[in-house]
Design a protein around this motif. Structure first.
Motif, PDB file in Angstrom:
ATOM      1  N   LYS A   7       0.950  -1.107  -0.138  1.00 60.29           N
ATOM      2  CA  LYS A   7      -0.038   0.177  -0.220  1.00 60.29           C
ATOM      3  C   LYS A   7       0.849   1.137   0.087  1.00 60.29           C
ATOM      4  O   LYS A   7       0.448   2.201  -0.506  1.00 60.29           O
ATOM      5  N   ALA A   8       1.941   1.295   0.924  1.00 61.04           N
ATOM      6  CA  ALA A   8       2.959   2.364   0.900  1.00 61.04           C
ATOM      7  C   ALA A   8       3.579   2.647  -0.665  1.00 61.04           C
ATOM      8  O   ALA A   8       3.582   3.641  -0.856  1.00 61.04           O
ATOM      9  N   GLU A   9       3.979   1.413  -1.125  1.00 59.82           N
ATOM     10  CA  GLU A   9       4.448   1.641  -2.511  1.00 59.82           C
ATOM     11  C   GLU A   9       3.576   2.357  -3.611  1.00 59.82           C
ATOM     12  O   GLU A   9       3.879   3.200  -4.333  1.00 59.82           O
ATOM     13  N   HIS A  10       2.278   1.690  -3.259  1.00 56.92           N
ATOM     14  CA  HIS A  10       1.197   2.326  -4.400  1.00 56.92           C
ATOM     15  C   HIS A  10       0.825   3.727  -4.022  1.00 56.92           C
ATOM     16  O   HIS A  10       0.691   4.591  -5.080  1.00 56.92           O
ATOM     17  N   ASP A  11       0.806   4.184  -2.616  1.00 54.75           N
ATOM     18  CA  ASP A  11       0.724   5.397  -2.436  1.00 54.75           C
ATOM     19  C   ASP A  11       1.803   6.315  -2.836  1.00 54.75           C
ATOM     20  O   ASP A  11       1.644   7.454  -3.472  1.00 54.75           O
ATOM     21  N   ALA A  12       3.202   5.869  -2.683  1.00 55.87           N
ATOM     22  CA  ALA A  12       4.341   6.817  -3.334  1.00 55.87           C
ATOM     23  C   ALA A  12       4.117   6.691  -4.789  1.00 55.87           C
ATOM     24  O   ALA A  12       4.577   7.708  -5.376  1.00 55.87           O
ATOM     25  N   HIS A  13       3.669   5.590  -5.427  1.00 54.60           N
ATOM     26  CA  HIS A  13       3.805   5.829  -6.933  1.00 54.60           C
ATOM     27  C   HIS A  13       2.667   6.708  -7.406  1.00 54.60           C
ATOM     28  O   HIS A  13       2.718   7.616  -8.422  1.00 54.60           O
ATOM     29  N   ILE A  14       1.566   6.523  -6.765  1.00 55.59           N
ATOM     30  CA  ILE A  14       0.333   7.648  -6.970  1.00 55.59           C
ATOM     31  C   ILE A  14       0.842   9.230  -6.672  1.00 55.59           C
ATOM     32  O   ILE A  14       0.656   9.928  -7.437  1.00 55.59           O
ATOM     33  N   GLN A  15       1.653   9.338  -5.656  1.00 57.73           N
ATOM     34  CA  GLN A  15       1.991  10.591  -5.290  1.00 57.73           C
ATOM     35  C   GLN A  15       2.906  11.194  -6.380  1.00 57.73           C
ATOM     36  O   GLN A  15       2.976  12.163  -6.764  1.00 57.73           O
ATOM     37  N   GLN A  16       3.932  10.235  -6.751  1.00 60.51           N
ATOM     38  CA  GLN A  16       4.963  10.693  -7.855  1.00 60.51           C
ATOM     39  C   GLN A  16       4.211  11.030  -9.072  1.00 60.51           C
ATOM     40  O   GLN A  16       4.368  12.118  -9.812  1.00 60.51           O
ATOM     41  N   ARG A  17       3.093  10.237  -9.270  1.00 61.59           N
ATOM     42  CA  ARG A  17       2.333  10.560 -10.708  1.00 61.59           C
ATOM     43  C   ARG A  17       1.718  11.941 -10.746  1.00 61.59           C
ATOM     44  O   ARG A  17       1.675  12.584 -11.518  1.00 61.59           O
ATOM     45  N   ASP A  18       0.874  11.851  -9.374  1.00 61.34           N
ATOM     46  CA  ASP A  18       0.508  13.241  -9.283  1.00 61.34           C
ATOM     47  C   ASP A  18       1.325  14.418  -9.258  1.00 61.34           C
ATOM     48  O   ASP A  18       1.017  15.506  -9.714  1.00 61.34           O
ATOM     49  N   LYS A  19       2.524  13.988  -8.696  1.00 60.77           N
ATOM     50  CA  LYS A  19       3.258  15.328  -8.578  1.00 60.77           C
ATOM     51  C   LYS A  19       3.901  15.676 -10.027  1.00 60.77           C
ATOM     52  O   LYS A  19       4.149  16.909 -10.505  1.00 60.77           O
ATOM     53  N   LYS A  20       4.257  14.786 -10.760  1.00 57.97           N
ATOM     54  CA  LYS A  20       4.534  15.107 -12.230  1.00 57.97           C
ATOM     55  C   LYS A  20       3.483  15.640 -12.919  1.00 57.97           C
ATOM     56  O   LYS A  20       3.727  16.611 -13.977  1.00 57.97           O
ATOM     57  N   MET A  21       2.126  15.077 -12.676  1.00 60.20           N
ATOM     58  CA  MET A  21       0.874  15.586 -13.499  1.00 60.20           C
ATOM     59  C   MET A  21       0.975  17.246 -12.924  1.00 60.20           C
ATOM     60  O   MET A  21       0.705  18.179 -13.991  1.00 60.20           O
ATOM     61  N   GLN A  22       1.305  17.493 -11.788  1.00 57.28           N
ATOM     62  CA  GLN A  22       0.962  18.991 -11.133  1.00 57.28           C
ATOM     63  C   GLN A  22       2.174  19.702 -12.008  1.00 57.28           C
ATOM     64  O   GLN A  22       1.972  21.153 -12.190  1.00 57.28           O
TER      65      GLN A  22
END
Length: 524
Positions: free
Chosen positions: A74-89
């Motif tokens: 779950k932590a890895e998934h959340d980190a991946h989601i955060q990284q993807r959101d950061k790139k999109m931002q």
């Protein structure tokens, strides 16, 4: 009768005793069996209880591991989601910034367009006023010219041509006389001013900047070896790049692999390591690290050995061990295809010869010539020019001040303070500019020759110009009817000045003006 009864009574007693004994034995056996069964039941109960306890503990442990694995995923998934959101931002921010810039640029263009229209209107008004004034001035000038023509008896064109011709002839004659006097005076004072003239002459010689090679080619016998070098999912390539710091490029080029790195020593380590691995046939990450380590140690030993041998061959003593190592590293560096170590040896010998001819310190000149390019082989990248970096190293490692100044001044980075400095500078130019020393792009070479010929053909009276000796001599053919002997000498000087001021060239260019007088008659 009595005896019979006694016997019967005895038999009955025996039977009763046997039956009683059997009943007692059966009772004892049943009691013991019951005890054994009770013990077995107790042991079974204990075993079952222990098994239940262990099963419960194992169940809790597995549940805990499952929860930990779940939280980790779950932590890895959340980190991946955060990284993807950061790139999109970040992408959205860049797009918004570009939109703002574009809007600002459009606003600025609109303002500039309005300002330009206003200025164009002003220019139109001023142009109309200027045209009117020019018409008035032309009318006044025409009246004055008409009056002067009546007074002098010459037209305006004739007077202008005569004035220009007289001034041109006078100026050329004065210039030629000045040049001739200067040359005669230099010849008279040649013996007393010889050393000064040599030093002043060599100071103007410039050198070209070096271009580094950053790619080496490793040839292989067949493309099948490429797969073995790459390894499963590229693990061998990754291991080799991590161990050497060199980028391994495997593309569609047949039977070749590219090694790319700014450091030539690293490229050599990678090349030799690949050669050993391919020859040996065992290619895997552990073997790669072992071979690279051995190769790196071999290269370091070879660098020190090459430095020592070079210093001994040139007869230079007392050189700091770190400088000896730097001299050895020059073997793996090239400039325009010219090996840096060979170039430095040539510069050392040329500088020593020139110093001997001028009566200067031969040992210092040879030492400075060998060390003049040590700044080109740093182990770590530096923002300083190689001349200044080499000067700092030499000063830090205790070299003679004249040697230090010669290293720093051979590209005019610092002011020259001794006669050794210009000696090293011109020796560097001679070694780099001699024919065949360095590679040069054919197009730039041809363009340089064309520019030399075009510079000569731009002068009046020149009928032909030919660049020879790889662009180091320019022969100019002039028309004998338009150029006399005095003007030929002046023309040679003018062409050399134009080449010196407008063109870029290595070394020197000799300009030779040839004037032929031909008498032609026809017998009928």
């Amino acid at each position: 009768m009595t005896t019979t009864l006694a016997i019967i009574f005895c038999l009955v007693c025996l039977i009763v005793g046997a039956v009683a004994g059997m009943l007692y034995s059966k009772s004892a056996i049943n009691t013991k069996t019951r005890l054994i069964l009770d013990d077995a039941e107790k042991n079974a109960a204990n075993i079952i209880e222990k098994a239940n306890v262990q099963a419960e503990a194992l169940k809790k442990e597995k549940n805990l591991q499952a929860k930990e694995k779940f939280f980790e995923l779950k932590a890895e998934h959340d980190a991946h989601i955060q990284q993807r959101d950061k790139k999109m931002q970040e992408a959205e921010k860049r797009i918004k910034d570009k939109e703002h810039k574009l809007n600002d640029e459009l606003s600025r263009v609109s303002r500039n367009e309005k300002e330009l229209q206003r200025k164009l209107a002003e220019v139109d008004k001023k142009s109309e006023m200027l045209e009117a004034r020019q018409e008035e001035l032309a009318a006044a000038t025409a009246q004055k010219v008409e009056m002067l023509e009546k007074i002098s008896g010459y037209s305006a064109e004739e007077a202008k041509k005569q004035l220009v011709e007289s001034m041109k002839v006078e100026a050329k004659a004065a210039a030629q006389a000045y040049v001739t006097n200067a040359i005669d005076e230099a010849k008279l004072n040649a013996k007393s001013e010889a050393r000064k003239i040599v030093i002043q002459t060599i100071q103007r010689i410039g050198t070209e900047q070096a271009i580094e090679n950053s790619v080496s080619v490793f040839n292989i016998e067949s493309d099948e070896i490429k797969g073995r070098i790459i390894g499963r999912e590229g693990r061998n390539i990754r291991a080799l790049e991590a161990a050497t710091g060199v980028e391994i490029i495997v593309d569609d080029t047949p039977e070749a692999i590219l090694l790319s790195c700014f450091d030539p020593v690293r490229r050599e380590v990678a090349r030799l390591s690949l050669h050993r691995l391919v020859t040996d046939g065992r290619i895997h990450p552990a073997r790669i690290e072992e071979v690279v380590q051995k190769t790196r140690k071999q290269i370091e030993e070879e660098i020190i050995e090459v430095g020592k041998r070079t210093v001994l061959d040139l007869g230079i003593h007392g050189l700091h061990p770190e400088l000896v190592k730097i001299v050895g590293r020059m073997k793996f560096r090239s400039s325009y295809g010219q090996n840096l170590l060979q170039h430095s040896r040539e510069v050392a010998n040329i500088a020593a010869t020139m110093a001997a001819e001028l009566g200067l310190n031969v040992k210092l000149a040879k030492r400075a010539g060998l060390l003049h390019d040590i700044g080109k082989v740093p182990e770590q990248e530096s923002e300083l020019p190689h001349a200044l970096l080499g000067m700092q190293w030499a000063e830090k490692l205790g070299e003679h001040p004249e040697v230090v100044n010669a290293i720093g001044a051979h590209h005019d980075e610092v002011e020259m303070t001794s006669l050794i400095s210009p000696i090293v500078q011109v020796a560097d130019a001679i070694s780099g500019a001699r024919p065949g020393a360095r590679r040069q792009v054919l197009e730039s070479y041809m363009q340089r020759l064309k520019d030399l010929e075009a510079a000569a053909l731009s002068f009046d009276g020149v009928s032909g110009a030919y660049a020879i000796q790889a662009g180091r001599e320019l022969r100019v053919m002039v028309e004998s009817g338009r150029v006399n002997d005095d003007l030929a000498a002046q023309l040679s000087y003018d062409i050399s000045e134009k080449i010196q001021n407008e063109l870029t060239y290595p070394g020197q260019v000799r300009v030779t003006v040839i004037r032929e007088t031909r008498a032609v008659n026809i017998a009928k």
